[in-house]
Design an enzyme around this catalytic site. Structure first.
Site, PDB file in Angstrom:
ATOM      1  N   MET A   1       0.579  -1.009   0.131  1.00 28.42           N
ATOM      2  CA  MET A   1      -0.099  -0.076   0.013  1.00 28.42           C
ATOM      3  C   MET A   1       1.028   1.186  -0.021  1.00 28.42           C
ATOM      4  SD  MET A   1      -2.879   1.259   2.700  1.00 28.42           S
ATOM      5  CE  MET A   1      -1.800   1.074   4.272  1.00 28.42           C
ATOM      6  N   PRO A   2       0.964   2.010  -1.206  1.00 25.36           N
ATOM      7  CA  PRO A   2       1.807   3.201  -1.059  1.00 25.36           C
ATOM      8  C   PRO A   2       1.090   4.296  -0.065  1.00 25.36           C
ATOM      9  CG  PRO A   2       1.110   2.384  -3.426  1.00 25.36           C
ATOM     10  CD  PRO A   2       0.410   1.687  -2.353  1.00 25.36           C
TER      11      PRO A   2
END
Length: 62
Positions: free
Chosen positions: A1-2
């Site tokens: 998850m950025p």
């Protein structure tokens, strides 16, 4: 998850922040080939009395 973290001085409108989050999310998803739903954007707003540049407090800058 950025996770994208932005630190900026206070004073931007909610609409500006809304657009920033939207564009950063869309472009990050495109570049990283991931789903927009997986991207988080955190905005940290700092008052001008709590930052400085080149030895000058933000409050004292023009």
């Amino acid at each position: 998850m950025p996770v994208i973290q932005i630190t900026m001085s206070q004073g931007r409108t909610v609409e500006q922040k809304r657009e920033l989050v939207k564009v950063l999310t869309k472009e990050t998803a495109r570049i990283l080939n991931t789903k927009e739903e997986s991207i988080r954007v955190l905005i940290y707003e700092v008052s001008k009395e709590n930052w400085g540049n080149a030895g000058v407090l933000g409050l004292d800058m023009r």
